[in-house]
Design a protein around this motif. Structure first.
Motif, PDB file in Angstrom:
ATOM      1  N   GLY A  86       0.814  -1.205   0.000  1.00  0.00           N
ATOM      2  CA  GLY A  86       0.000   0.000   0.000  1.00  0.00           C
ATOM      3  C   GLY A  86       0.847   1.254   0.000  1.00  0.00           C
ATOM      4  N   TYR A  87       1.948   1.235   0.761  1.00  0.00           N
ATOM      5  CA  TYR A  87       2.807   2.405   0.825  1.00  0.00           C
ATOM      6  C   TYR A  87       3.694   2.529  -0.407  1.00  0.00           C
ATOM      7  CZ  TYR A  87       1.050   3.243   5.423  1.00  0.00           C
ATOM      8  OH  TYR A  87       0.190   3.517   6.459  1.00  0.00           O
ATOM      9  N   VAL A  88       4.039   1.422  -1.025  1.00  0.00           N
ATOM     10  CA  VAL A  88       4.767   1.484  -2.289  1.00  0.00           C
ATOM     11  C   VAL A  88       3.894   2.157  -3.347  1.00  0.00           C
ATOM     12  CG1 VAL A  88       5.787   0.130  -4.151  1.00  0.00           C
ATOM     13  CG2 VAL A  88       6.203  -0.511  -1.776  1.00  0.00           C
ATOM     14  N   LEU A  89       2.621   1.772  -3.406  1.00  0.00           N
ATOM     15  CA  LEU A  89       1.704   2.379  -4.370  1.00  0.00           C
ATOM     16  C   LEU A  89       1.481   3.852  -4.055  1.00  0.00           C
ATOM     17  CD1 LEU A  89      -0.996  -0.445  -4.694  1.00  0.00           C
ATOM     18  CD2 LEU A  89       0.952  -0.012  -6.185  1.00  0.00           C
ATOM     19  N   LEU A  90       1.284   4.147  -2.780  1.00  0.00           N
ATOM     20  CA  LEU A  90       0.977   5.513  -2.374  1.00  0.00           C
ATOM     21  C   LEU A  90       2.120   6.462  -2.677  1.00  0.00           C
ATOM     22  CD1 LEU A  90      -1.131   7.297  -0.943  1.00  0.00           C
ATOM     23  CD2 LEU A  90      -0.035   6.708   1.224  1.00  0.00           C
ATOM     24  N   SER A  91       3.343   5.992  -2.599  1.00  0.00           N
ATOM     25  CA  SER A  91       4.495   6.860  -2.828  1.00  0.00           C
ATOM     26  C   SER A  91       4.950   6.874  -4.282  1.00  0.00           C
ATOM     27  CB  SER A  91       5.661   6.428  -1.931  1.00  0.00           C
ATOM     28  OG  SER A  91       6.028   5.085  -2.206  1.00  0.00           O
ATOM     29  N   SER A  92       4.240   6.160  -5.156  1.00  0.00           N
ATOM     30  CA  SER A  92       4.573   6.191  -6.575  1.00  0.00           C
ATOM     31  C   SER A  92       4.429   7.607  -7.114  1.00  0.00           C
ATOM     32  CB  SER A  92       3.665   5.237  -7.360  1.00  0.00           C
ATOM     33  OG  SER A  92       3.844   3.902  -6.934  1.00  0.00           O
ATOM     34  N   ALA A  93       5.190   7.923  -8.154  1.00  0.00           N
ATOM     35  CA  ALA A  93       5.194   9.287  -8.681  1.00  0.00           C
ATOM     36  C   ALA A  93       3.858   9.664  -9.299  1.00  0.00           C
ATOM     37  CB  ALA A  93       6.309   9.444  -9.710  1.00  0.00           C
ATOM     38  N   SER A  94       3.168   8.710  -9.878  1.00  0.00           N
ATOM     39  CA  SER A  94       1.907   9.001 -10.554  1.00  0.00           C
ATOM     40  C   SER A  94       1.037   7.760 -10.531  1.00  0.00           C
ATOM     41  CB  SER A  94       2.159   9.419 -12.009  1.00  0.00           C
ATOM     42  OG  SER A  94       2.673   8.315 -12.749  1.00  0.00           O
ATOM     43  N   ALA A  95      -0.209   7.932 -10.945  1.00  0.00           N
ATOM     44  CA  ALA A  95      -1.107   6.791 -11.020  1.00  0.00           C
ATOM     45  C   ALA A  95      -0.614   5.770 -12.034  1.00  0.00           C
ATOM     46  CB  ALA A  95      -2.522   7.249 -11.377  1.00  0.00           C
ATOM     47  N   ALA A  96       0.083   6.232 -13.062  1.00  0.00           N
ATOM     48  CA  ALA A  96       0.608   5.307 -14.071  1.00  0.00           C
ATOM     49  C   ALA A  96       1.632   4.356 -13.453  1.00  0.00           C
ATOM     50  CB  ALA A  96       1.240   6.087 -15.219  1.00  0.00           C
ATOM     51  N   SER A  97       2.572   4.897 -12.674  1.00  0.00           N
ATOM     52  CA  SER A  97       3.575   4.028 -12.042  1.00  0.00           C
ATOM     53  C   SER A  97       2.944   3.165 -10.961  1.00  0.00           C
ATOM     54  CB  SER A  97       4.724   4.862 -11.480  1.00  0.00           C
ATOM     55  OG  SER A  97       4.258   5.816 -10.553  1.00  0.00           O
ATOM     56  N   ALA A  98       1.933   3.697 -10.268  1.00  0.00           N
ATOM     57  CA  ALA A  98       1.233   2.893  -9.265  1.00  0.00           C
ATOM     58  C   ALA A  98       0.508   1.733  -9.935  1.00  0.00           C
ATOM     59  CB  ALA A  98       0.248   3.754  -8.487  1.00  0.00           C
ATOM     60  N   LEU A  99      -0.084   1.972 -11.106  1.00  0.00           N
ATOM     61  CA  LEU A  99      -0.780   0.911 -11.830  1.00  0.00           C
ATOM     62  C   LEU A  99       0.196  -0.176 -12.243  1.00  0.00           C
ATOM     63  CD1 LEU A  99      -3.187  -0.335 -13.330  1.00  0.00           C
ATOM     64  CD2 LEU A  99      -2.620   1.142 -15.276  1.00  0.00           C
ATOM     65  N   GLU A 100       1.367   0.229 -12.708  1.00  0.00           N
ATOM     66  CA  GLU A 100       2.365  -0.754 -13.108  1.00  0.00           C
ATOM     67  C   GLU A 100       2.750  -1.638 -11.933  1.00  0.00           C
ATOM     68  OE1 GLU A 100       6.117  -2.619 -13.399  1.00  0.00           O
ATOM     69  OE2 GLU A 100       5.859  -0.795 -12.231  1.00  0.00           O
ATOM     70  N   ARG A 101       2.914  -1.017 -10.764  1.00  0.00           N
ATOM     71  CA  ARG A 101       3.270  -1.790  -9.578  1.00  0.00           C
ATOM     72  C   ARG A 101       2.099  -2.655  -9.124  1.00  0.00           C
ATOM     73  NH1 ARG A 101       6.347   3.190  -8.281  1.00  0.00           N
ATOM     74  NH2 ARG A 101       8.548   2.590  -8.191  1.00  0.00           N
ATOM     75  N   TYR A 102       0.880  -2.125  -9.229  1.00  0.00           N
ATOM     76  CA  TYR A 102      -0.295  -2.902  -8.823  1.00  0.00           C
ATOM     77  C   TYR A 102      -0.411  -4.176  -9.664  1.00  0.00           C
ATOM     78  CZ  TYR A 102      -5.159  -4.359  -8.402  1.00  0.00           C
ATOM     79  OH  TYR A 102      -6.289  -5.101  -8.226  1.00  0.00           O
TER      80      TYR A 102
END
Length: 357
Positions: A86-102
């Motif tokens: 959750g914190y890795v996603l939250l600290s992602s630079a953008s929703a795009a990078s968070a999606l990639e990690r998700y």
């Protein structure tokens, strides 16, 4: 409410995720352990099978006479409920990078049906595999509501922003009452579809995360490799096994999956065999895990951007008290005092480094 007659699902969901239901019932004044016939999953508990998760939701829904219980439970999700991820996603630079990690780590959140994403007719589509048909409507409700709520919370977006879905598709038959779906998603919700999907505007990819910190997100992923790269190479086959385990553990700690069986599977062996081989070398898996957490903790605590509760989660502890006890074992200090000592040492060393430079 009738129990599901859909096929028995495979896969599992993390214990942190299952605790959402216990917390929801507790807030309703319902003794969750008595109703569900078991206590809330303990800290660092293994994942719960998808079939058991479905039964827990069905039991609670029947008691509450709430066929939309999954929507209500999933909507309560916070980053902490996804553990370190959750914190890795939250600290992602953008929703795009968070999606990639998700997508990369999706099995850590919901190891039931793999997800893929693609663009279609001007929409960004997240689509779950055929296995989503086996889990039942309540489980799919919870997963989809959690994703929608998590997206809005992590981007700080309101329901009118690009973080809100354009449409949601369920494979199940339409329920009698559509009102809870409209309230949860705020968009068209279709049933009897060919796949479980959530559609967004592609503009979501450009949204900054609420706590955007690309350096922090990268640090969380690099920390393990950097620490292990400094380990000396062990000679011989026996040393190689210890080194292999040590190299795997940090990533598994970060992903919230540092159990013996998970590491053994990554090595292509059984938990029993790995335990026996380690014991033959005078090693114990729990001790290696403890040492890994201690080293990771030292790196995390030296970073002022991480709150103590976040450090605890990144180390695989669902409760701050467990991290407190571990820190006392390792150093004789609480995490707060340990951090103060580490930062004081860094500050004292800073002038020397500057002069040397």
């Amino acid at each position: 409410m009738a129990l599901s007659t859909s096929p028995t699902p495979s896969g599992a969901v993390p214990a942190d995720y299952v605790r959402l239901l216990f917390h929801y019932l507790d807030r309703r004044g319902i003794a969750a352990p008595a109703l569900l016939g078991e206590p809330a999953p303990a800290e660092s508990a293994p994942p719960v099978s998808a079939a058991h998760w479905r039964r827990l939701l069905e039991r609670a829904a029947a008691h509450l006479h709430d066929p939309a219980l999954g929507l209500h439970v999933g909507s309560t999700i916070t980053p902490a409920d996804l553990g370190p991820l959750g914190y890795v996603l939250l600290s992602s630079a953008s929703a795009a990078s968070a999606l990639e990690r998700y997508v990369r780590y999706q099995r850590l959140v919901h190891d039931v049906s793999p997800v893929r994403h693609y663009l279609h007719d001007g929409a960004l589509v997240l689509e779950w595999s055929e296995q989503s048909r086996t889990v039942g409507l309540l489980v799919n409700q919870c997963g989809m509501a959690a994703l929608a709520a998590f997206t809005r919370r992590c981007t700080g977006a309101s329901e009118s922003d690009a973080a809100s879905p354009l449409a949601v598709h369920f494979v199940e038959e339409a329920p009698h009452d559509m009102a809870p779906y409209a309230q949860t998603f705020g968009c068209p919700v279709l049933f009897g579809q060919s796949a479980t999907r959530m559609l967004f505007s592609p503009a979501i990819l450009g949204l900054p995360m609420r706590r955007a910190d690309a350096a922090l997100a990268a640090m969380l992923e690099r920390q393990a490799d950097a620490m292990l790269a400094a380990l000396p190479r062990a000679a011989g086959a026996d040393g190689a096994l210890e080194q292999q385990v040590r190299r795997l553990l940090p990533a598994h700690v970060l992903q919230g999956d540092a159990a013996l069986d998970a590491v053994a599977a990554a090595l292509g062996t059984s938990a029993r065999t790995l335990r026996r081989r380690l014991q033959q070398q005078g090693l114990h898996f729990r001790a290696l895990l403890e040492d890994t957490r201690r080293q990771l903790a030292q790196g995390y605590l030296a970073d002022r951007r991480l709150a103590l509760a976040e450090v605890a989660l990144l180390l695989g502890y669902s409760e701050q008290s467990a991290f407190n006890r571990a820190a006392m074992r390792w150093t004789g200090m609480t995490p707060r005092k340990w951090r103060a000592a580490l930062l004081a040492a860094c500050d004292a060393d800073a002038p020397a480094r500057t002069s040397a430079g």
